[in-house]
Enzyme design. Structure first.
Site, short mmCIF file in Angstrom:
data_model
loop_
_atom_site.label_atom_id
_atom_site.label_comp_id
_atom_site.label_asym_id
_atom_site.label_seq_id
_atom_site.Cartn_x
_atom_site.Cartn_y
_atom_site.Cartn_z
N HIS A 1 -31.15 88.69 49.84
CA HIS A 1 -30.65 90.06 49.77
C HIS A 1 -31.57 90.98 50.57
O HIS A 1 -32.74 90.69 50.76
CB HIS A 1 -30.59 90.53 48.31
CG HIS A 1 -29.76 89.65 47.45
ND1 HIS A 1 -28.39 89.77 47.36
CD2 HIS A 1 -30.09 88.59 46.67
CE1 HIS A 1 -27.92 88.85 46.55
NE2 HIS A 1 -28.93 88.11 46.12
N GLY B 1 -39.75 68.05 40.28
CA GLY B 1 -39.05 68.84 39.26
C GLY B 1 -39.46 70.30 39.24
O GLY B 1 -40.61 70.65 39.43
N THR C 1 -42.05 78.79 50.31
CA THR C 1 -41.64 80.04 50.96
C THR C 1 -41.74 79.98 52.48
O THR C 1 -41.35 80.92 53.15
CB THR C 1 -42.52 81.20 50.47
OG1 THR C 1 -43.89 80.92 50.79
CG2 THR C 1 -42.37 81.40 48.96
N LYS D 1 -52.35 67.65 50.71
CA LYS D 1 -52.95 66.55 51.48
C LYS D 1 -51.95 66.03 52.49
O LYS D 1 -50.76 66.25 52.38
CB LYS D 1 -53.44 65.43 50.57
CG LYS D 1 -52.37 64.60 49.92
CD LYS D 1 -53.04 63.50 49.09
CE LYS D 1 -52.02 62.53 48.54
NZ LYS D 1 -52.64 61.44 47.81
#
Length: 188
Positions: free
Chosen positions: A114, A141, A164, A182
């Site tokens: 948005h 997970g 990100t 790593k």
């Protein structure tokens, strides 16, 4: 004249309340609802529902219930794809996932975003940024893959990571925001 769907797929601001997009999301909801109601015994039917929903798939794929997405048609997965329980893929832009990829429970892959400007955001417009995940990746997970991310081949995303930005091949990433933990040595 350019349609709202064309704008959406081009990564431009678009109006998600457009009638065509609303109908496409509705059809995807019906397909995922049907998929999520099928029994684990109905492996072939479950695979066929996903193959008809997604833009493209390999021959071998398995997705556990529940699975949810926005459109489905913008999702492309390679051969030997597995997604565990409660996977959500918001595919307002293209999501491409390579061969031999495994997604752990509760993973979110989000192309939808948005505007930062509050006035634009309140007016309901949005846009998307494509996500690409290479071959042989494992997403742990509760990981979140944010809009515009590209992950190279052989990337492992640690549980709970918030990705990100993009990462190259052969790394383990984790944290919030995710960073390289790593490098993965390849066996000969």
């Amino acid at each position: 004249m350019i349609t709202e769907k064309q704008k959406m797929l081009a990564g431009q601001y678009y109006d998600p309340s457009d009638a065509e997009l609303t109908e496409l999301r509705y059809q995807a909801r019906l397909a995922t609802e049907k998929f999520n109601r099928t029994s684990a015994h109905q492996r072939e039917e479950r695979a066929e529902i996903i193959k008809s929903l997604f833009g493209s798939t390999g021959n071998s794929l398995h997705i556990e219930s529940t699975f949810n997405c926005d459109y489905g048609g913008n999702i492309h997965v390679g051969e030997n794809f597995y997604a565990n329980f409660n996977c959500v893929i918001l595919d307002v832009a293209e999501v491409r996932i390579g061969d031999n990829c495994f997604i752990a429970p509760q993973v979110g892959i989000y192309t939808a975003t948005h505007p930062l400007d509050p006035i634009q955001r309140v007016n309901g417009i949005e846009y998307g940024k494509a996500i690409t995940i290479g071959d042989n990746c494992w997403i742990g997970g509760h990981a979140t893959i944010n809009p515009g991310v590209t992950l190279g081949n052989n990337v492992v995303v640690a549980s709970g990571a918030v990705v990100t930005k993009s990462f190259a091949d052969n790394v383990v990433i984790g944290g919030n925001p995710a960073k390289v933990i790593k490098k993965i040595p390849l066996s000969m």
